[in-house]
Write a protein that holds these residues in place. Structure first.
Motif, PDB file in Angstrom:
ATOM      1  N   ASP A  11     -42.917  -1.570 -12.777  1.00  0.00           N
ATOM      2  CA  ASP A  11     -43.052  -2.169 -11.459  1.00  0.00           C
ATOM      3  C   ASP A  11     -42.130  -1.539 -10.435  1.00  0.00           C
ATOM      4  OD1 ASP A  11     -43.729  -5.533 -12.651  1.00  0.00           O
ATOM      5  OD2 ASP A  11     -45.054  -3.862 -12.197  1.00  0.00           O
ATOM      6  N   ARG A  42     -58.063  -3.343 -16.507  1.00  0.00           N
ATOM      7  CA  ARG A  42     -57.635  -4.340 -15.544  1.00  0.00           C
ATOM      8  C   ARG A  42     -56.212  -4.056 -15.077  1.00  0.00           C
ATOM      9  NH1 ARG A  42     -60.435  -7.019 -19.579  1.00  0.00           N
ATOM     10  NH2 ARG A  42     -62.242  -8.220 -18.890  1.00  0.00           N
ATOM     11  N   PRO A  43     -55.887  -4.473 -13.861  1.00  0.00           N
ATOM     12  CA  PRO A  43     -54.502  -4.357 -13.399  1.00  0.00           C
ATOM     13  C   PRO A  43     -53.552  -5.070 -14.355  1.00  0.00           C
ATOM     14  CG  PRO A  43     -55.953  -4.885 -11.564  1.00  0.00           C
ATOM     15  CD  PRO A  43     -56.786  -5.006 -12.814  1.00  0.00           C
ATOM     16  N   LEU A  58     -51.391  -0.503 -12.015  1.00  0.00           N
ATOM     17  CA  LEU A  58     -50.727  -1.390 -11.069  1.00  0.00           C
ATOM     18  C   LEU A  58     -51.727  -2.229 -10.275  1.00  0.00           C
ATOM     19  CD1 LEU A  58     -48.096   1.103  -9.604  1.00  0.00           C
ATOM     20  CD2 LEU A  58     -47.716  -0.625 -11.363  1.00  0.00           C
ATOM     21  N   ALA A  59     -52.824  -1.588  -9.904  1.00  0.00           N
ATOM     22  CA  ALA A  59     -53.790  -2.284  -9.049  1.00  0.00           C
ATOM     23  C   ALA A  59     -55.084  -1.487  -8.995  1.00  0.00           C
ATOM     24  CB  ALA A  59     -53.224  -2.432  -7.634  1.00  0.00           C
ATOM     25  N   ILE A  60     -56.116  -2.119  -8.447  1.00  0.00           N
ATOM     26  CA  ILE A  60     -57.348  -1.423  -8.088  1.00  0.00           C
ATOM     27  C   ILE A  60     -57.362  -1.358  -6.568  1.00  0.00           C
ATOM     28  CG2 ILE A  60     -59.868  -1.485  -8.097  1.00  0.00           C
ATOM     29  CD1 ILE A  60     -59.743  -2.922 -10.780  1.00  0.00           C
ATOM     30  N   GLU A  61     -57.397  -0.140  -6.036  1.00  0.00           N
ATOM     31  CA  GLU A  61     -57.325   0.057  -4.594  1.00  0.00           C
ATOM     32  C   GLU A  61     -58.625   0.660  -4.073  1.00  0.00           C
ATOM     33  OE1 GLU A  61     -53.940   2.552  -4.008  1.00  0.00           O
ATOM     34  OE2 GLU A  61     -52.494   1.031  -4.679  1.00  0.00           O
ATOM     35  N   GLU A  71     -63.409   2.918  -5.186  1.00  0.00           N
ATOM     36  CA  GLU A  71     -62.366   2.164  -5.889  1.00  0.00           C
ATOM     37  C   GLU A  71     -61.576   3.105  -6.787  1.00  0.00           C
ATOM     38  OE1 GLU A  71     -63.979  -1.036  -8.155  1.00  0.00           O
ATOM     39  OE2 GLU A  71     -63.780  -2.467  -6.504  1.00  0.00           O
ATOM     40  N   HIS A  85     -54.011   8.233  -8.944  1.00  0.00           N
ATOM     41  CA  HIS A  85     -55.186   7.460  -8.561  1.00  0.00           C
ATOM     42  C   HIS A  85     -56.408   8.024  -9.288  1.00  0.00           C
ATOM     43  CE1 HIS A  85     -52.637   6.107  -5.182  1.00  0.00           C
ATOM     44  NE2 HIS A  85     -53.412   5.037  -5.226  1.00  0.00           N
ATOM     45  N   THR A  88     -62.445   4.505 -10.387  1.00  0.00           N
ATOM     46  CA  THR A  88     -62.796   3.557 -11.450  1.00  0.00           C
ATOM     47  C   THR A  88     -64.049   3.996 -12.207  1.00  0.00           C
ATOM     48  OG1 THR A  88     -64.019   2.188  -9.846  1.00  0.00           O
ATOM     49  CG2 THR A  88     -61.722   1.598 -10.281  1.00  0.00           C
TER      50      THR A  88
END
Length: 203
Positions: A11, A42-43, A58-61, A71, A85, A88
């Motif tokens: 994090d 999944r994040p 960390l996330a889906i951006e 995505e 990055h 997806t």
């Protein structure tokens, strides 16, 4: 590696280390973009990316690329302090996968305990094969490279061989440690114990 500690470490993202991946990936057909049953990522999940090892989603951006909204999985690799990055829809086709099961980890250990494969080829060709296995994302291929590159402490080994062995061992130990909840250092010691035990049986 303790998962709670790992998540805290992941994090603490260094935002200056960012890379884009997957946009230039080529496939033999367009079906790779429309897999019927792609793995679900999944994040918050830890995954393995072939060229970089264990990473944390960390996330889906959503980003706009060439006028289209796409995505991306934002993945952080703590070891290299790098953020990647990955589209997806491209994740399965570029070899991103979930962490190995305990059964697969045991299969990798069994691979380490087998006799090494001594290949009769020039060194440049061997380097390419070992590097391909290390970056394949396949934990069994990684174990094979680790096994075949291992030499006892008192044996002669070239610098390039040693570098490849260290890369393979630590890439393998990183995933073993994450799956089994131990530090990478402890996983390295345990895996080298398997290699040394194999050597003892053959003498």
């Amino acid at each position: 590696m303790n998962l709670a500690f790992a998540k805290i470490e992941f994090d603490n993202v260094d935002r200056s280390h960012e890379r884009q991946a997957g946009l230039s990936v080529q496939s033999d057909s367009n079906s790779a973009d429309r897999l019927d049953n792609p793995p679900e990522f999944r994040p918050g999940e830890f995954v393995v990316y072939p060229a970089h090892g264990v990473g944390h989603i960390l996330a889906i951006e959503v980003q706009t690329v060439a006028g289209a909204s796409l995505e991306f999985f934002a993945i952080y690799f703590a070891k290299s302090k790098m953020r990647l990055h990955v589209p997806t829809r491209k994740a399965p086709s570029v070899g991103m996968r979930k962490l190995s099961s305990s059964a697969t980890i045991n299969q990798a250990r069994l691979t380490l305990s087998e006799a090494p494969r001594r290949m009769r080829a020039n060194w440049s060709r061997l380097i390419n094969e070992y590097e391909s296995k290390i970056k394949s994302g396949n934990i069994i291929a990684l174990a094979e490279a680790t096994r075949d590159l291992y030499r006892p402490a008192n044996s002669e080994q070239s610098y390039s061989e040693r570098q490849l062995y260290t890369a393979a061992l630590h890439r393998l130990a990183e995933e073993v440690g994450m799956v089994e909840g131990i530090t990478e250092e402890n996983a390295v010691s345990e895996l080298e114990g398997v290699l040394l035990g194999r050597l003892s049986r053959t003498q």
